[in-house]
Design a protein around this motif. Structure first.
Motif: not given
Length: 146
Positions: A42, A49, A128, A130
């Motif tokens: 991610f 994804q 991931q 972010s």
């Protein structure tokens, strides 16, 4: 923490160090060795994804096409180790000199890594990246520092 968990945590920290080294060297082969074949990522770049090693390496290829010289910094790495799975989280910052000669200090992101033990190796099965979201504007907040 057991002695084996200490050994495993050390190996995982070495894997994170190899990510930093691979990014700085723009070495796709070195990076590819750190991920499981079925990695699910991610990442900050669309789509939601990226599945499989080829998709993950495409992300790194995209990064390397923007940068002439690239650096990566990790701060506040925390790792939790189980029997054959582990996870870690940290802050990361990609920076460097763009292909057009512009220097950029980059931005800090939040990174999470999930590892799966394969023999004596710990491979990244999921990651991931972010940035926090400003709810009012719907835009990512990219000027924060750890």
């Amino acid at each position: 923490m057991t002695a084996q968990h200490e050994v495993d945590e050390g190996r995982i920290r070495q894997q994170i160090d190899k990510i930093v080294e691979g990014i700085r060297a723009k070495d796709l082969k070195a990076l590819e060795r750190l991920y499981a074949e079925d990695v699910v990522s991610f990442d900050v770049e669309p789509p939601l994804q990226h599945v499989g090693i080829a998709a993950k390496m495409k992300n790194w290829t995209n990064v390397f096409t923007f940068f002439e010289e690239v650096d990566y910094e990790v701060r506040d790495l925390t790792i939790t180790v189980g029997g054959d799975v582990a996870f870690g989280h940290c802050f990361g910052r990609l920076s460097g000199t763009l292909k057009n000669g512009t220097a950029t200090s980059g931005m800090w992101v939040r990174a999470t890594f999930c590892f799966r033990k394969a023999g004596d190796d710990w491979l990244i099965a999921h990651d991931q990246v972010s940035v926090p979201l400003d709810m009012a504007s719907g835009k990512g907040v990219v000027d924060l520092h750890p």
